[in-house]
Motif scaffolding. Structure first.
Motif, short mmCIF file in Angstrom:
data_model
loop_
_atom_site.label_atom_id
_atom_site.label_comp_id
_atom_site.label_asym_id
_atom_site.label_seq_id
_atom_site.Cartn_x
_atom_site.Cartn_y
_atom_site.Cartn_z
N VAL A 395 -5.33 -33.78 -62.33
CA VAL A 395 -6.23 -34.88 -62.01
C VAL A 395 -5.79 -35.46 -60.67
CG1 VAL A 395 -7.06 -37.15 -62.69
CG2 VAL A 395 -6.62 -35.42 -64.44
N ARG A 396 -6.72 -35.41 -59.70
CA ARG A 396 -6.38 -35.86 -58.35
C ARG A 396 -7.06 -37.19 -58.06
NH1 ARG A 396 -4.66 -33.47 -53.63
NH2 ARG A 396 -5.52 -34.25 -51.67
N ASP A 397 -6.26 -38.14 -57.64
CA ASP A 397 -6.79 -39.44 -57.24
C ASP A 397 -7.28 -39.31 -55.80
OD1 ASP A 397 -7.20 -42.01 -56.29
OD2 ASP A 397 -5.53 -42.86 -57.44
N MET A 398 -8.59 -39.40 -55.62
CA MET A 398 -9.15 -39.14 -54.30
C MET A 398 -8.84 -40.23 -53.28
SD MET A 398 -10.44 -36.17 -54.53
CE MET A 398 -11.48 -35.98 -53.07
N SER A 399 -8.37 -41.35 -53.74
CA SER A 399 -8.08 -42.42 -52.78
C SER A 399 -6.74 -42.18 -52.09
CB SER A 399 -8.08 -43.78 -53.48
OG SER A 399 -7.00 -43.84 -54.40
N ASN A 400 -5.81 -41.47 -52.76
CA ASN A 400 -4.50 -41.30 -52.13
C ASN A 400 -3.94 -39.88 -52.27
OD1 ASN A 400 -3.72 -41.11 -54.80
ND2 ASN A 400 -2.96 -43.22 -54.90
N GLY A 401 -4.66 -39.01 -52.92
CA GLY A 401 -4.23 -37.62 -53.00
C GLY A 401 -3.18 -37.33 -54.06
#
Length: 420
Positions: A395-401
RNA sequence: GUGAGUGUAGCCGAGUGGUUUAAGGCGCCAGGUUGUGGCCCUGGAGAUCGAGGGUUCGAAUCCCUCCACUCACCCCA
């Protein structure tokens, strides 16, 4: 170049606009329900007589703005140019006079007027309206004004003002009209050509001309509130008392007249700070003779309507922030070997209540992530051979990678626990 | 209904009669070696220049008509 365009004076409400519309509708319905109003929907077209009889033969709306057409049976029909007449027709048709009075109804409806489009004026626009029918208690006039006001407040709109006036009734208005005619006749020379030509047909209209000279003349004109009969005077005083009781700030505007003939006694408008061509964001009043015009027994009523497009544009102009969306938006990315698992997982997330879409079109992982970014997704799920083996999608947090592995079985719960 | 302004790709926008097979930017699509976005680089798709007529050897560029958009009047939400 598209060969078809939306008809003149109509507008598509595109996805970026929708949050505003949803906000306005939601607040509007919530307020109406809290005030005891129940929703009614009436057809977008009616027999033309419904509108002609009530709005008035000599009004601009009836004279030149209605969408009239004969249906295939030869009946003269009209797209609704306003909401009140239809609601009253429904009240009579369904015997609502046998319900406990007053009957409180609200509606959300498109309305149609054939006008030249300009800022804040369309041929199809949308109104929220509320009507209290079957009771002439002045508390209802005030209730409607208060309801309208609270609605705007709940949206966060700033700088609005309430204008109130009383036009009297069939009994006292003729005398007032005569007083006006006598007054204007003596000062017609100072007024604009428009007013001079309107003088014979609708002297009340001269009161709301925006021409500077006419304003000066209008300010000194006889006031309708000085010509009310006893009942109308008491009624208006009572309305004002309720407004004061509820601490509403309003202006008594003796020059406020409305463009529909059915109004009696109380009329009011809510105006945004800009004024100008779209100076009214909502308005209404009492219409105690309307039901009779529709062939019903004498039945009082009071209501208001407000233009949703004008509200939305005011919200946007005032930069009012909308309530934030709730959960995360998830984009499922995958390598070819994990395709089936990705789509299985996609269904699982959706059924579990997570907003999710999967990459389509056979794009590379890089391209899939670009898409996720471009669409403003808050999380990307990445599924490849490694994740397949471990049973733990990334699961990748698109706000901080930042990425973390979550076991498939816990994924839905994990995502739903995120704020966005 | 009246008046004024405007109309070039999804958006912004150069170009005002002759290499324009119509710039550029944004956006879109694809790449920039092996499974990773946002910056950068490369390439690509996308426009019968609002529509129709006319003038001209030649028109996005000139003329006419129509349509639409914007703003104002009128009126209203």
């Amino acid at each position: 170049m598209a060969t078809f365009k939306a008809p003149r004076g109509t507008a598509d409400a595109l996805p970026p606009d929708q949050p505003y519309w949803e906000f306005v509708r939601r607040q509007g319905e919530a307020i109406c329900r809290r005030y005891g109003y129940r929703r009614i929907d009436t057809p977008v077209f009616e027999e033309a007589g419904v509108f002609i009889r009530t709005i008035g033969q000599d009004t601009d709306i009836v004279e030149k703005e209605m969408y009239l057409f004969k249906d295939r049976g030869g009946k003269e029909m009209s797209l609704k140019p306003e909401g009140t007449a239809s609601v009253c027709r429904a009240y009579l048709e369904h015997g609502m006079s046998s319900l406990p009075q007053p009957v409180r109804l609200y509606y959300l409806s498109p309305v149609f007027r054939y006008e030249r489009p300009q800022a804040g004026r369309l041929r199809q626009h949308h109104q929220l309206g509320a009507e209290a029918l079957g009771e002439l208690d002045p508390a209802l006039d005030a209730e409607i004004i208060d309801l309208a006001w609270r609605f705007y407040l709940s949206l966060g709109l700033q700088g609005l003002s309430i204008q109130v006036n009383s036009l009297g009734c069939l009994k006292c208005r003729p005398a007032y009209r005569q007083a006006l005619v006598a007054y204007f006749a003596s000062r017609l020379g100072e007024m604009c050509p428009d007013c001079r030509s309107r003088f014979d047909r609708n002297p009340l209209r001269l009161l709301d001309c925006k021409n500077a000279a006419c304003i000066a003349v209008g300010d000194e004109a006889p006031r309708s509130t000085d010509h009310l009969c006893l009942e109308c005077g008491q009624h208006f005083a009572s309305v004002v008392r309720y407004l004061n009781l509820w601490e509403l700030t309003y202006n008594l505007d003796h020059r406020l007249v409305r463009g529909l003939d059915y109004y009696t006694r109380t009329v009011f408008e809510i105006q945004p700070p800009e004024g100008g061509s779209q100076s009214t964001i909502g308005g209404g009043g009492r219409y105690d003779d309307l039901m009779e015009e529709l062939g019903g027994r004498p039945t009082p009523g009071v209501g208001f309507a407000t233009g949703l497009e004008r509200i939305v544009s005011n919200l946007q102009r005032q930069g009012i922030a909308l309530p934030a969306a709730l959960g995360p938006r998830v984009y499922v990315c995958y390598l070819e070997e994990a395709r089936d698992e990705a789509f299985r997982l996609l269904a699982e997330l959706r059924h579990g209540g997570v907003e999710a879409v999967a990459a389509v079109g056979g794009r590379s992982l890089k391209s899939q992530l670009r898409q996720a970014d471009a669409q403003g997704m808050s999380r990307a799920i990445i599924l490849g051979g490694d994740e397949l083996k471990s049973g733990c999608p990334m699961v990748r947090d698109m706000s901080n990678g930042q990425q973390q592995s979550i076991p498939t079985g816990q994924l839905t719960a994990f995502l739903k626990g995120l704020s966005g």
